[in-house]
Design a protein around this motif. Structure first.
Motif, short mmCIF file in Angstrom:
data_model
loop_
_atom_site.label_atom_id
_atom_site.label_comp_id
_atom_site.label_asym_id
_atom_site.label_seq_id
_atom_site.Cartn_x
_atom_site.Cartn_y
_atom_site.Cartn_z
N SER A 5 0.84 -1.21 0.00
CA SER A 5 0.00 0.00 0.00
C SER A 5 0.87 1.26 0.00
O SER A 5 1.95 1.28 0.60
N ARG A 6 0.40 2.27 -0.71
CA ARG A 6 1.17 3.52 -0.71
C ARG A 6 1.16 4.15 0.67
O ARG A 6 2.01 4.94 1.00
N GLY A 7 0.14 3.78 1.47
CA GLY A 7 0.09 4.28 2.84
C GLY A 7 1.37 3.90 3.57
O GLY A 7 1.93 4.69 4.32
N ARG B 162 -1.95 9.93 21.05
CA ARG B 162 -2.71 9.00 20.20
C ARG B 162 -1.75 7.99 19.55
O ARG B 162 -1.99 6.80 19.54
N GLY B 163 -0.64 8.52 19.00
CA GLY B 163 0.33 7.68 18.31
C GLY B 163 0.98 6.68 19.25
O GLY B 163 1.02 5.48 18.99
N VAL B 164 1.46 7.20 20.38
CA VAL B 164 2.16 6.34 21.34
C VAL B 164 1.17 5.33 21.93
O VAL B 164 1.45 4.13 22.00
N ALA C 178 -4.12 7.14 3.30
CA ALA C 178 -3.71 5.78 3.71
C ALA C 178 -4.88 5.07 4.39
O ALA C 178 -5.18 3.91 4.11
N GLY C 179 -5.57 5.80 5.29
CA GLY C 179 -6.71 5.22 6.00
C GLY C 179 -7.86 4.92 5.06
O GLY C 179 -8.54 3.89 5.18
N LEU C 180 -8.07 5.82 4.09
CA LEU C 180 -9.16 5.64 3.14
C LEU C 180 -8.97 4.37 2.31
O LEU C 180 -9.86 3.53 2.20
N PHE D 296 0.41 7.49 9.66
CA PHE D 296 0.27 7.67 11.10
C PHE D 296 -1.10 8.25 11.43
O PHE D 296 -1.82 8.69 10.54
N PRO D 297 -1.45 8.22 12.73
CA PRO D 297 -2.83 8.54 13.09
C PRO D 297 -3.15 10.03 13.01
O PRO D 297 -3.37 10.69 14.01
#
Ligand SMILES: Cc1cc2nc3c(=O)[nH]c(=O)nc-3n(C[C@H](O)[C@H](O)[C@H](O)COP(=O)(O)OP(=O)(O)OC[C@H]3O[C@@H](n4cnc5c(N)ncnc54)[C@H](O)[C@@H]3O)c2cc1C
Length: 304
Positions: A102-104, A140-142, A156-158, A111-112
């Motif tokens: 994935s390009r993500g 959020r990330g950690v 990326a999420g989409l 990342f979030p």
């Protein structure tokens, strides 16, 4: 995704309408041939409800990018907050092969982060609200990493979210299987020939063949021919060399707006394997201008 008068806006009472959406499209796009006919604009606006609702039923979760403006908000019908995106998506359950390609993962924003985080985080050291948003982003990330999640947002999420729908529905997805030809019988396209694992495979289509292989951003010859740009630095997918446009044309398909593109200031990549950086939030920094290596300003930082 720019989806005016979408169901999320309606639920929020954000105030949009079919008429305003169409007025904006007339003001920005106008009439540049059959690709931009009134019927097409209406078809786009009128199918948004059904499309978003269907995707929600299939399990996709959307949120409004409420701060994101139309690119020409000052034109008739222009507004702020028409875009929607997926909520942060945990891509952990995506098959590893799909995630790896994935390009993500390779060059996206894995990342979030969501759209409205971007401009606030850019001000993390200059405004209290920016700092708060930056701190939330770090937690959020950690927090996600500690809990073994792979939360991602934006493009990326989409795409990961779309792929999960495909997986849930049992849709077969073949990676690295380029389209080579269309199969035509009695003047009708009835299938496609693709290369799969080094062998040409003929796929029969019961309903039809949909070509969705992007534009020609990485076809140097066509860029010279249609855009007058010898090389250019494109952030678009490297596979976009116009193959299916050419295949479509071979079968009599019409093309339109080949001389146009979505242009934006970018920084070329240091190595050919990397994509250039498309400048978005960098341009939103107050009191700043962007110059090239010779110190010349090369773009209007406020331009859409
Ligand atoms: C930096 C950047 C930021 C963007 N930001 C936004 C945004 O915020 N909001 C928004 O709505 N849009 C945005 N866009 C635009 C959006 O990404 C594109 O419009 C969209 O991805 C186009 O989708 P597509 O499926 O038509 O083509 P693509 O996503 O380009 O995919 C085409 C695919 O077809 C493959 N392919 C090529 N030839 C063949 C072949 N012969 N056989 C099989 N496969 C082939 C390619 O490898 C590629 O994987 C952005 C684009 C860029 C570059």
């Amino acid at each position: 995704m720019w989806l005016p008068n979408n169901p999320l806006m309606k639920r929020d009472g954000a105030g949009d309408s079919r008429e305003e959406a169409l007025a904006y499209m007339e003001a920005t796009i106008g009439d540049v041939g059959t690709a931009s006919s009134r019927e097409r604009k209406e078809a786009f606006v009128d199918s948004i409800d059904e499309c978003v609702t269907m995707l929600e039923k299939l399990g996709m979760e959307f949120a409004r990018a409420a701060d994101y403006p139309d690119y020409y908000p000052e034109l008739p019908g222009g507004k702020i907050g028409r875009a929607i995106e997926v909520k942060l998506f945990d891509a952990k359950d995506l098959p590893e092969e799909w995630w790896e390609t994935s390009r993500g993962k390779s060059d996206g924003v894995a990342f979030p982060m969501m759209t409205d985080d971007m401009w606030l985080i850019a001000r993390a050291w200059s405004t209290p609200s920016g700092f708060m948003r930056g701190a939330k982003f770090v937690f959020r990330g950690v927090g996600g990493a500690v809990r073994g999640r792979r939360d991602i947002g934006m493009g990326a999420g989409l795409t990961a979210s779309f792929m999960t729908v495909a997986q849930r529905q049992g849709t077969q997805v073949w990676l690295n299987s380029p389209l080579e030809h269309l199969v035509v019988e009695d003047g009708r396209v009835v299938g496609a020939v693709v290369t799969k694992d080094g062998t040409q495979v003929r796929v029969r289509a019961t309903r039809g063949v949909m070509l969705g292989a992007g534009g020609f951003a990485h076809n140097a010859e066509w860029r010279e021919k249609y855009h007058g740009v010898p090389v250019g630095w494109s952030s678009a997918n490297k596979g976009n060399i116009g193959t299916t446009i050419e295949i479509g044309q071979r079968h009599g398909a019409a093309v339109a707006l080949m001389d146009d593109a979505w242009w934006g200031a970018s920084i070329p990549a240091p190595t050919p394997e990397m994509n250039p950086s498309f400048l978005v939030n960098e341009r939103s920094m107050p009191f700043s201008i962007i110059v090239d290596a010779q110190g010349n300003r090369f773009a209007n930082e406020s331009e859409s």
